[in-house]
Design an enzyme around this catalytic site. Structure first.
Site, PDB file in Angstrom:
ATOM      1  CD  GLU A 103      -3.204   1.037   2.242  1.00 14.56           C
ATOM      2  OE1 GLU A 103      -4.026   0.491   1.643  1.00 14.56           O
ATOM      3  OE2 GLU A 103      -3.092   1.615   3.316  1.00 14.56           O
TER       4      GLU A 103
ATOM      5  NE  ARG B  76      -5.141  36.804 -12.089  1.00 15.64           N
ATOM      6  CZ  ARG B  76      -6.273  37.173 -11.960  1.00 15.64           C
ATOM      7  NH1 ARG B  76      -6.940  37.111 -13.160  1.00 15.64           N
ATOM      8  NH2 ARG B  76      -6.385  38.003 -11.167  1.00 15.64           N
TER       9      ARG B  76
ATOM     10  CD  GLN C 215      14.405  34.785  -9.938  1.00 17.02           C
ATOM     11  OE1 GLN C 215      14.779  35.033  -8.817  1.00 17.02           O
ATOM     12  NE2 GLN C 215      15.278  34.685 -10.913  1.00 17.02           N
TER      13      GLN C 215
END
Ligand code: FAD
Length: 382
Positions: free
Chosen positions: A245, A271, A282
């Protein structure tokens, strides 16, 4: 280790991504709001072989090696926006179907595996108890041997799939003087067994389409044939299933980290603020670069651990390292993506806030981050 994908692995990945995007993702946001388990989609996953990825074909599985299994689960995590459904599939496959395959008798395998692999049976792993999950082997649930088999009494909590499961892999103490070694026994129990009750169902923060609940066993009588493995070997059976798992489930996280990275890049390119694209700042581009670095590290760790899973008898430390790193990095990736998307990231309709809610449990289930650090420290002799 060479992790270049073979043609078969590439085809498998592309097929699962297409299936997940077209069949499983539509409606995910509404199902999350309604906390609704999509049984129809569960069955479609079964038809695709997802609930039986590493199980041999003779038992109805897909027969993949561990590395191909994680590549398939990564594709599922990337393509499927219903992370609760993916979690249901993984809990069923890795904590129930795999231990049945690895430790079951021939009779148990023939009886259950084909229907577990095609999704016609749903399974639940019942380990955690109300008094404690991390200290799992000090459990209160008792199985007392008698002339007909065992009488089991106890309560399990936070069990994924419990409200909808037909079958439980249940861990009980058969020798209270012992714990991990010799004290615990694993059982395969059908949900219609007298004394088996589905208790409280819990609402939760994320993974909301995976139902989670309590299981109560009130003097439940089971036959000796219900024992999975041998009496007293439940500790190693559980530990083995947790290795599977911890390694394979985080492959889903790797896929989700890729999905988040693509969201972040797309948003940063489109955007604008202060007359330029936000990706030109940056502060944003470095955040995205760091997301990429952490994604690649997560993928490499996962592929490496999966390769070891196929070749070594125990991969406890590698499983702990992989689970710890990838589950924590997924949360960071979701937080970074929300930050990059600003107010849009916080809004439900952009789906990223759901990814963050879904990610938080990753450092709790299958052993908390603290417990993974304990395991690693123990392997280092501390
Ligand atoms: C979404 C989800 C799905 C789950 N699915 C299943 C399932 O299918 N089946 C199942 O059996 N269980 C399941 N669980 C339960 C899960 O395994 C437990 O919640 C987990 O093991 C932690 O146990 P606990 O909640 O009792 O916390 P506790 O063990 O009480 O821990 C509380 C805090 O103490 C810390 N802590 C405890 N001991 C130590 C220690 N020795 N060193 C340092 N820190 C420590 C923990 O890390 C944690 O931060 C699920 C949980 C979640 C959230």
């Amino acid at each position: 280790m060479d992790f270049s994908l073979t043609d078969d692995q590439r085809n498998l990945r592309d097929q699962i991504i297409r299936f997940a995007q077209n069949e499983l993702s539509p409606g995910a946001r509404d199902r999350d709001a309604a906390q609704e388990f999509p049984h129809d989609l569960w069955l479609k996953c079964g038809d695709m072989g997802l609930q039986g990825l590493p199980i041999p074909q003779e038992y109805g599985g897909t027969g993949l090696d561990p590395l191909s299994t994680v590549i398939a689960l990564e594709a599922l995590g990337y393509g499927c926006e219903d992370s609760g459904l993916v979690f249901s599939v993984c809990a069923h496959l890795l904590a129930c179907t795999v231990p049945l395959w690895k430790h079951g008798s021939e009779e148990q395998k023939k009886k259950y595996l084909p229907r577990l692999c095609n999704g016609r049976l749903i399974a639940v792993n019942a380990m955690t108890e109300p008094e404690g999950g991390s200290d799992a082997f000090s459990m209160q649930t008792r199985a007392v041997e008698n002339e007909n088999g065992f009488t089991i009494k106890g309560t399990k909590i936070f069990c994924s799939n419990a409200p909808v499961a037909d079958l439980a892999i249940l861990y009980a103490s058969t020798n209270p003087d012992r714990a991990f070694i010799g004290g615990i026994t694993a059982f395969v129990v059908e949900s219609f067994t007298p004394g088996y009750t589905k208790g409280q169902k819990f609402e939760k923060m994320g993974l909301r389409t995976c139902p989670i609940g309590e299981l109560v066993f009130d003097d439940m009588e089971v036959s000796p044939e219900s024992v999975l493995g041998k009496v007293g070997t439940g500790g190693p059976v559980f530990a083995d299933s947790m290795e599977w798992e911890r390694i394979c489930l985080v492959a889903v996280h790797v896929g989700k980290m890729q999905w988040l990275l693509e969201r972040a890049i797309d948003f940063a390119k489109n955007r604008s603020a202060f007359g330029k694209k936000i990706g030109d700042f940056q502060a944003i581009s470095h955040k995205i670069a760091d997301m990429k670095v952490r994604l690649e590290a997560a993928r490499l760790l996962t592929y490496r651990a999966a390769t070891l899973l196929g070749t070594r008898s125990s991969v406890g430390m590698d499983a702990a390292i992989t689970k710890l790193f990838v589950s924590e990095e997924l949360i960071k990736a979701a937080q970074d993506t929300i930050q990059i998307m600003g107010g849009y990231g916080f809004m439900t309709e952009y789906d990223v806030e759901r990814a963050l809610r879904d990610s938080v449990a990753g450092t709790i289930y299958s052993g908390t981050s603290e417990m993974q650090r304990n395991i690693i420290a123990k392997w280092l002799g501390l």
